[in-house]
Design an enzyme around this catalytic site. Structure first.
Site, PDB file in Angstrom:
ATOM      1  N   HIS A   1      -9.510   0.652   4.627  1.00 21.42           N
ATOM      2  CA  HIS A   1      -8.253   0.880   5.357  1.00 21.42           C
ATOM      3  C   HIS A   1      -8.537   1.815   6.535  1.00 21.42           C
ATOM      4  O   HIS A   1      -9.390   2.703   6.431  1.00 21.42           O
ATOM      5  CB  HIS A   1      -7.221   1.499   4.405  1.00 21.42           C
ATOM      6  CG  HIS A   1      -5.849   1.567   5.004  1.00 21.42           C
ATOM      7  ND1 HIS A   1      -5.470   2.557   5.879  1.00 21.42           N
ATOM      8  CD2 HIS A   1      -4.787   0.742   4.890  1.00 21.42           C
ATOM      9  CE1 HIS A   1      -4.213   2.349   6.253  1.00 21.42           C
ATOM     10  NE2 HIS A   1      -3.776   1.246   5.668  1.00 21.42           N
TER      11      HIS A   1
ATOM     12  N   GLU B   1      -7.128   4.314   7.602  1.00 24.45           N
ATOM     13  CA  GLU B   1      -7.014   5.751   7.286  1.00 24.45           C
ATOM     14  C   GLU B   1      -8.259   6.252   6.551  1.00 24.45           C
ATOM     15  O   GLU B   1      -8.636   7.412   6.695  1.00 24.45           O
ATOM     16  CB  GLU B   1      -5.717   5.997   6.487  1.00 24.45           C
ATOM     17  CG  GLU B   1      -4.500   5.870   7.393  1.00 24.45           C
ATOM     18  CD  GLU B   1      -3.220   5.426   6.697  1.00 24.45           C
ATOM     19  OE1 GLU B   1      -3.141   5.498   5.460  1.00 24.45           O
ATOM     20  OE2 GLU B   1      -2.295   4.984   7.417  1.00 24.45           O
TER      21      GLU B   1
ATOM     22  N   GLY C   1       2.950  -1.102   4.235  1.00 22.47           N
ATOM     23  CA  GLY C   1       2.931   0.313   3.888  1.00 22.47           C
ATOM     24  C   GLY C   1       4.338   0.817   3.607  1.00 22.47           C
ATOM     25  O   GLY C   1       4.857   0.679   2.498  1.00 22.47           O
ATOM     26  N   GLY C   2       4.981   1.361   4.628  1.00 21.45           N
ATOM     27  CA  GLY C   2       6.302   1.996   4.474  1.00 21.45           C
ATOM     28  C   GLY C   2       7.320   1.158   3.719  1.00 21.45           C
ATOM     29  O   GLY C   2       8.003   1.659   2.815  1.00 21.45           O
TER      30      GLY C   2
ATOM     31  N   SER D   1       3.451  -2.185  10.202  1.00 26.93           N
ATOM     32  CA  SER D   1       4.909  -2.123  10.359  1.00 26.93           C
ATOM     33  C   SER D   1       5.617  -3.438  10.024  1.00 26.93           C
ATOM     34  O   SER D   1       6.560  -3.834  10.710  1.00 26.93           O
ATOM     35  CB  SER D   1       5.262  -1.659  11.779  1.00 26.93           C
ATOM     36  OG  SER D   1       4.745  -0.359  12.006  1.00 26.93           O
TER      37      SER D   1
ATOM     38  N   ASN E   1       0.864  -1.189   0.000  1.00 23.17           N
ATOM     39  CA  ASN E   1       0.000   0.000   0.000  1.00 23.17           C
ATOM     40  C   ASN E   1       0.894   1.230   0.000  1.00 23.17           C
ATOM     41  O   ASN E   1       1.488   1.570   1.019  1.00 23.17           O
ATOM     42  CB  ASN E   1      -0.887  -0.036   1.257  1.00 23.17           C
ATOM     43  CG  ASN E   1      -1.720   1.231   1.398  1.00 23.17           C
ATOM     44  OD1 ASN E   1      -1.844   2.010   0.450  1.00 23.17           O
ATOM     45  ND2 ASN E   1      -2.284   1.444   2.575  1.00 23.17           N
ATOM     46  N   TRP E   2       0.985   1.865  -1.165  1.00 18.74           N
ATOM     47  CA  TRP E   2       1.900   3.018  -1.290  1.00 18.74           C
ATOM     48  C   TRP E   2       1.328   4.275  -0.633  1.00 18.74           C
ATOM     49  O   TRP E   2       2.022   5.268  -0.495  1.00 18.74           O
ATOM     50  CB  TRP E   2       2.176   3.307  -2.760  1.00 18.74           C
ATOM     51  CG  TRP E   2       2.981   2.260  -3.482  1.00 18.74           C
ATOM     52  CD1 TRP E   2       3.275   0.980  -3.055  1.00 18.74           C
ATOM     53  CD2 TRP E   2       3.609   2.400  -4.765  1.00 18.74           C
ATOM     54  NE1 TRP E   2       4.029   0.329  -3.994  1.00 18.74           N
ATOM     55  CE2 TRP E   2       4.256   1.170  -5.060  1.00 18.74           C
ATOM     56  CE3 TRP E   2       3.686   3.431  -5.701  1.00 18.74           C
ATOM     57  CZ2 TRP E   2       4.964   0.968  -6.241  1.00 18.74           C
ATOM     58  CZ3 TRP E   2       4.384   3.226  -6.883  1.00 18.74           C
ATOM     59  CH2 TRP E   2       5.025   2.005  -7.144  1.00 18.74           C
ATOM     60  N   LYS E   3       0.056   4.251  -0.302  1.00 20.36           N
ATOM     61  CA  LYS E   3      -0.633   5.434   0.251  1.00 20.36           C
ATOM     62  C   LYS E   3      -0.432   6.634  -0.689  1.00 20.36           C
ATOM     63  O   LYS E   3      -0.367   6.444  -1.898  1.00 20.36           O
ATOM     64  CB  LYS E   3      -0.146   5.727   1.665  1.00 20.36           C
ATOM     65  CG  LYS E   3      -0.178   4.483   2.552  1.00 20.36           C
ATOM     66  CD  LYS E   3      -0.068   4.805   3.994  1.00 20.36           C
ATOM     67  CE  LYS E   3       0.082   3.523   4.787  1.00 20.36           C
ATOM     68  NZ  LYS E   3      -0.135   3.685   6.208  1.00 20.36           N
TER      69      LYS E   3
ATOM     70  N   GLU F   1      -5.242  -5.338  10.378  1.00 20.44           N
ATOM     71  CA  GLU F   1      -4.250  -4.298  10.615  1.00 20.44           C
ATOM     72  C   GLU F   1      -4.559  -3.576  11.919  1.00 20.44           C
ATOM     73  O   GLU F   1      -5.406  -2.665  11.934  1.00 20.44           O
ATOM     74  CB  GLU F   1      -4.267  -3.277   9.476  1.00 20.44           C
ATOM     75  CG  GLU F   1      -3.967  -3.844   8.114  1.00 20.44           C
ATOM     76  CD  GLU F   1      -3.438  -2.772   7.185  1.00 20.44           C
ATOM     77  OE1 GLU F   1      -2.287  -2.883   6.784  1.00 20.44           O
ATOM     78  OE2 GLU F   1      -4.165  -1.800   6.905  1.00 20.44           O
TER      79      GLU F   1
ATOM     80  N   GLY G   1       2.259   2.215  10.592  1.00 26.10           N
ATOM     81  CA  GLY G   1       3.153   3.358  10.445  1.00 26.10           C
ATOM     82  C   GLY G   1       3.830   3.789  11.736  1.00 26.10           C
ATOM     83  O   GLY G   1       4.412   4.869  11.809  1.00 26.10           O
TER      84      GLY G   1
HETATM   85  C1  PEP Z   1      -0.704   0.073   5.843  1.00 26.48           C
HETATM   86  O1  PEP Z   1      -0.764   1.233   5.502  1.00 26.48           O
HETATM   87  O2  PEP Z   1      -1.591  -0.706   5.481  1.00 26.48           O
HETATM   88  C2  PEP Z   1       0.440  -0.345   6.670  1.00 26.48           C
HETATM   89  C3  PEP Z   1       0.406  -1.529   7.192  1.00 26.48           C
HETATM   90  O3  PEP Z   1       1.452   0.556   6.842  1.00 26.48           O
HETATM   91  P1  PEP Z   1       2.885   0.271   7.551  1.00 26.48           P
HETATM   92  O4  PEP Z   1       3.416  -1.020   6.982  1.00 26.48           O
HETATM   93  O5  PEP Z   1       3.723   1.446   7.202  1.00 26.48           O
HETATM   94  O6  PEP Z   1       2.612   0.152   9.021  1.00 26.48           O
END
Ligand code: PEP
Length: 249
Positions: A95, A97, A233-234, A212, A9-11, A167, A173
Site C-alpha cells: 500500500h 502508505e 478506505g474511508g 476515494s 482497508n480500515w487502516k 491506487e 484519502g
Molecule cells: C486506501 O487506503 O486504499 C484508499 C483507497 O483510501 P480512500 O478510499 O479513503 O481513498
C-alpha cells in the site's frame, strides 16, 4: 467474465467494539455474491474478532500487511502463518502508505507476495503514481516499474493467485477520484503489462481501483471494462456506504 472484488482497508481504525458494530452492520445487509466478493481488512488487533464473526459468512477477512519472515526475532512483525490461524485469507501488500512511511520497495513487496501465496493467502498488490509522477507524464513508467518489480519471477500460477490494486496516490484519502476513463486507461496498461508474463493470466487477474471510492462514484468506476472491483478506505468504515458500493454493481 471476471468476478468483482470489493475490499475494505480500515487502516489504523477499529477498536474491538467498533469492529463488532461495523461487522454487525455488514452482516445485516445483503449483496449478490455471484457478482462480487467482499473482503474487509481491519487492523491486526481486530483480526481475531473479525475472523470469528465472519467464520460462517461469505465475507472474507484480510490483513493490511505481513512480514516476509515466517518466525523469529522480528519485533512487532506478524507472519503469514499467524494470519492464517485467525481466519485471514487476503493480505494487502505494498500500500502506498507502507511505501511512503515504511520505505517498502517493489522488491520487498514481491518477496512478501510470494510468501503470502505459498502460505495460501491471496495478496492484494498495490501500485500507484504520485501527483508529481502524473503531472510530469511519468505515470506509465512508474506503474510499469512497480508491476515489473512486484511481479518479478511470477509464473501464470502465481498470477492466478494474486489481485492487483491500482491506487493513484493523489486520490487516496483526498476525495479526488481518478475520472473513470483515466482509471480505465491505467488498468488496461497494467493488464497489457501482465500479458507480457502470461496472456491468459492477464485476462483473468482482478485489477481493483482504489482512491476515494464512494457510493456516488462507485458505479461509474466499476463499470469500466478493466476495473474488477475496488479497494476502499474511508467509505469502508461505514457499513451502509460499503454495502452501497458493492450493491452499485
Ligand atoms: C486506501 O487506503 O486504499 C484508499 C483507497 O483510501 P480512500 O478510499 O479513503 O481513498
Amino acid at each position: 467474465m471476471r468476478k468483482q472484488l470489493i475490499a475494505g482497508n480500515w487502516k489504523m481504525n477499529g477498536t474491538i467494539e467498533e469492529t463488532k458494530t461495523l461487522i454487525d452492520g455488514l452482516l445485516a445487509g445483503s449483496y449478490d455474491d455471484n457478482i462480487a466478493d467482499m473482503v474487509i481488512c481491519p487492523p491486526f488487533t481486530a483480526l481475531t474478532t473479525a475472523g470469528k464473526m465472519l467464520q460462517e459468512s461469505k465475507i472474507a477477512v484480510g490483513a493490511q500487511d505481513m512480514s516476509v519472515h515466517s518466525n523469529g526475532a522480528y519485533t512487532a512483525e506478524i507472519s503469514s502463518g499467524m494470519l492464517l490461524t485467525v481466519g485471514v485469507s487476503f493480505v494487502i501488500l505494498g500500500h502506498s502508505e507502507r511505501r511512503q512511511y515504511h520505505a517498502e520497495t517493489n522488491q520487498l513487496v514481491n518477496a512478501k507476495a510470494k510468501v503470502a501465496i505459498d502460505a495460501g493467502l491471496t495478496p492484494i498488490i498495490c501500485v500507484g503514481e504520485t501527483l508529481e509522477d502524473r503531472e510530469s507524464g511519468n505515470t506509465e513508467t512508474v506503474i510499469g516499474q512497480q508491476i515489473d518489480g512486484t511481479l518479478s519471477e511470477f509464473s501464470a500460477d502465481l498470477l492466478s493467485k494474486s489481485v492487483i490494486a491500482y491506487e493513484p496516490v493523489w486520490a487516496i484519502g483526498t476525495g479526488k477520484t481518478a475520472p473513470p476513463e483515466m482509471a480505465q486507461e491505467v488498468h488496461r496498461f497494467i493488464r497489457d503489462r501482465i500479458a507480457g508474463i502470461d496472456k491468459n493470466a492477464a485476462e483473468k487477474i482482478q485489477i481493483l481501483y482504489g482512491g476515494s471510492v464512494k457510493p456516488d462514484n462507485a458505479k461509474s468506476l466499476l463499470s469500466q471494462p478493466d476495473i474488477d472491483g475496488a479497494l476502499v478506505g474511508g467509505a469502508a468504515l461505514k457499513a451502509d456506504d460499503f454495502l452501497k458500493i458493492i450493491n452499485s454493481l
